[in-house]
Design an enzyme around this catalytic site. Structure first.
Site, PDB file in Angstrom:
ATOM      1  N   GLU A 171       7.005 -95.880  50.838  1.00  0.00           N
ATOM      2  CA  GLU A 171       6.998 -95.358  49.455  1.00  0.00           C
ATOM      3  C   GLU A 171       8.387 -95.022  48.916  1.00  0.00           C
ATOM      4  O   GLU A 171       8.591 -93.925  48.371  1.00  0.00           O
ATOM      5  CB  GLU A 171       6.083 -94.126  49.361  1.00  0.00           C
ATOM      6  CG  GLU A 171       4.648 -94.399  49.787  1.00  0.00           C
ATOM      7  CD  GLU A 171       3.726 -93.211  49.601  1.00  0.00           C
ATOM      8  OE1 GLU A 171       4.182 -92.139  49.180  1.00  0.00           O
ATOM      9  OE2 GLU A 171       2.523 -93.367  49.889  1.00  0.00           O
TER      10      GLU A 171
ATOM     11  N   GLU B 226      -4.006 -98.876  54.805  1.00  0.00           N
ATOM     12  CA  GLU B 226      -4.549 -97.700  54.103  1.00  0.00           C
ATOM     13  C   GLU B 226      -5.661 -98.049  53.116  1.00  0.00           C
ATOM     14  O   GLU B 226      -5.672 -97.590  51.982  1.00  0.00           O
ATOM     15  CB  GLU B 226      -3.407 -96.951  53.403  1.00  0.00           C
ATOM     16  CG  GLU B 226      -2.278 -96.597  54.369  1.00  0.00           C
ATOM     17  CD  GLU B 226      -1.204 -95.716  53.771  1.00  0.00           C
ATOM     18  OE1 GLU B 226      -1.494 -94.979  52.828  1.00  0.00           O
ATOM     19  OE2 GLU B 226      -0.068 -95.772  54.268  1.00  0.00           O
TER      20      GLU B 226
HETATM   21  C1  XIL Z   1      -1.871 -88.842  54.310  1.00  0.00           C
HETATM   22  C2  XIL Z   1      -2.799 -88.344  55.387  1.00  0.00           C
HETATM   23  O1  XIL Z   1      -4.054 -88.975  55.268  1.00  0.00           O
HETATM   24  C3  XIL Z   1      -2.945 -86.870  55.299  1.00  0.00           C
HETATM   25  O2  XIL Z   1      -3.686 -86.393  56.394  1.00  0.00           O
HETATM   26  C4  XIL Z   1      -1.576 -86.228  55.285  1.00  0.00           C
HETATM   27  O3  XIL Z   1      -1.706 -84.888  55.106  1.00  0.00           O
HETATM   28  C5  XIL Z   1      -0.729 -86.786  54.189  1.00  0.00           C
HETATM   29  O4  XIL Z   1      -0.645 -88.171  54.329  1.00  0.00           O
HETATM   30  N1  XIL Z   1       0.144 -92.729  51.810  1.00  0.00           N
HETATM   31  C6  XIL Z   1       0.538 -92.788  53.111  1.00  0.00           C
HETATM   32  C7  XIL Z   1      -0.184 -92.022  54.139  1.00  0.00           C
HETATM   33  O5  XIL Z   1       1.421 -93.579  53.445  1.00  0.00           O
HETATM   34  O6  XIL Z   1       0.650 -91.619  55.187  1.00  0.00           O
HETATM   35  C8  XIL Z   1      -0.840 -90.815  53.520  1.00  0.00           C
HETATM   36  O7  XIL Z   1      -1.623 -90.183  54.525  1.00  0.00           O
HETATM   37  C9  XIL Z   1      -1.691 -91.212  52.351  1.00  0.00           C
HETATM   38  C10 XIL Z   1      -0.842 -91.828  51.283  1.00  0.00           C
END
Ligand code: XIL
Length: 455
Positions: A263, A368
């Site tokens: 990101e 994701e």
């Molecule tokens: C999120 C996790 O699911 C949570 O448990 C944590 O608190 C924060 O991060 N983009 C990403 C992931 O790259 O690492 C994120 O995961 C969600 C958004």
């Protein structure tokens, strides 16, 4: 008459007496008559936790005065008087039934009704009328050309149980949900803590499950001491180099891939690089430096750049491909976070992410994946229609991924096992059901969508 009705009468009695005693002319006008108001029938239903063919019906009707409640269980047995407490009703036959609660008082009759769907092959009464998947095929066996991933936590792999059972049966790759990020692995300067990361990596290695490392550099998981770094810029850079080298070296040969930077692109107009502490202290080519250090530490590990809104924003997608092009041979693949909804982004926009990656000869990680069924917060439960739409989107995403050339495939990772564990519940602050298993680990229609996308 139900006990609760007597309480309701007792509740209004003082008001009635007060009204009567304040009325000085009561001798002349005769008794005061309060006309009864209708009482609205309402009930809640749930499936018995101990028997999936038993429905628990709870009459929630409340109102002033005396009323009578009767049930029609929709199985042709006529009306049954409501008894105190929760009614337990068996539904053994497949079909769709209408359960009705009829409540009447002197003002008339009101009815509440709900539909019950029974599918014994899907396990009994279907939650919210939603019969989930009856598939017995494991996702990882059906997907023969790429890893099917999910996330985990050290507490969950250490605890074992159903989480581990499902991970092992359906998934061929794991990603740490948050414990392989800098704030957990490097909590204070000079002190690494790999306890949680080790548990996850060892679980993967011991069970023959691929481990995807996520994420070395992410502005949202940067420890405070790094954000507030007090040394010089070159000390900062040396610290980041040590962190990446130490971490990647530790898991060399144990994990297949790393998201090196996560990101980095801003959402704002023009999609410039996010003004993170890494950009501020190391310059715009901080991304290249991080990839180089990771490459040097483990030349066999696949290195990914990972970001979100790759499908929904063409501007962000272009900015991502510019970063990727600048990295040249230092990058192996694109991680496109797939936090999407049942109604968007469109198929062609998702396809554009795949096309851009394939045309560059890179690996694609659909990372994701979760598909919101309630993005506008207009639902209180997962309706059958939304479950179907969500299933269709899962199918579409998997179909797009499965259609790319073999050389470009790596993994499709789902961000969570069961609905009530999804990070989206906290993130958006309202109900949703974005994953392939419901709260009780029942496979949803979405699971079938995944499988159908592979055909
Ligand atoms: C999120 C996790 O699911 C949570 O448990 C944590 O608190 C924060 O991060 N983009 C990403 C992931 O790259 O690492 C994120 O995961 C969600 C958004």
């Amino acid at each position: 008459m139900k006990i609760k009705n007597i309480f309701n009468i007792l509740k209004v009695l003082p008001i009635l007496l007060l009204t009567l005693s304040c009325d000085g002319d009561s001798d002349n006008d005769g008794p005061i008559i309060i006309p009864p108001t209708r009482v609205q029938a309402t009930f809640e239903m749930s499936i018995s936790p101990s028997d999936p063919n038993v429905l628990l019906l709870d009459n929630k009707t409340s109102g002033i005065g005396d009323f009578i409640s009767e049930w029609d269980f929709g199985q042709g047995d006529g009306l049954v008087q409501d008894l105190p407490g929760i009614e337990e009703v068996r539904f053994d036959t497949d079909g769709t039934f209408s359960v009705r609660l009829l409540v009447s008082n002197a003002a008339g009759l009101t009815v509440d009704s709900k539909t019950v769907v029974v599918d014994n092959s899907a396990g009994g009464i279907c939650p919210n009328g939603n019969c989930g998947s009856t598939s017995t095929s494991a996702l990882k066996d059906a997907a023969t050309t790429f890893f099917v991933g999910n996330i985990t936590r050290s507490s969950r792999v250490n605890a074992g149980g159903k989480h581990v059972e499902v991970l092992k049966s359906d998934f061929s790759s794991i990603t740490s949900e948050y414990e392989m990020k800098m704030n957990v692995m490097y909590p204070s300067q000079g002190n690494y803590d790999f306890t949680a990361a080790d548990a996850i990596v060892n679980f993967g290695v011991n069970n023959g499950i691929n481990v995807h490392g996520h994420a070395l550099i992410w502005h949202n998981a940067t420890p405070d001491w790094v954000n507030d770094f007090t040394g010089t810029d070159s000390e900062f850079e040396a610290m980041v180099k040590d962190y990446i080298t130490t971490t990647v070296t530790r898991y060399k040969g144990k994990i297949g891939s790393w998201d090196v930077v996560n990101e980095a692109i801003d959402d704002g107009s023009g999609n410039p690089l996010r003004n993170s502490v890494f950009k501020q202290k190391m310059g715009d080519d901080y991304i290249k430096k991080c990839f180089q250090w990771a490459r040097d530490a483990d030349p066999d590990c696949l290195l990914f750049y990972n970001d979100y809104n790759m499908a929904s924003s063409s501007g962000k997608r272009a900015a991502m491909f510019k970063i990727v092009d600048d990295l040249g041979d230092l990058i192996d693949g694109v991680g496109a976070q797939m936090h999407i909804s049942y109604n968007g982004p469109s198929k062609s926009n998702i396809q554009a992410v795949a096309n851009g990656t394939v045309s560059r000869g890179l690996k694609l990680h659909f990372a994701e994946l979760d598909i919101r069924a309630n993005p506008n917060n207009d639902q209180t439960s997962l309706t059958s229609q939304r479950a179907d739409a969500q299933k269709a989107k899962f199918k579409e995403v998997v179909q797009i991924y499965n259609s790319i050339p073999l050389d470009n495939k790596y993994a499709l990772t789902v961000w969570g096992l069961k609905d009530n564990e999804s990070w989206l519940l906290d993130f958006w602050g309202h109900a949703d059901w974005p994953l392939m298993y419901d709260d009780d680990y029942n496979k949803k229609k979405a699971y079938d969508g995944f499988l159908e996308g592979l055909q």
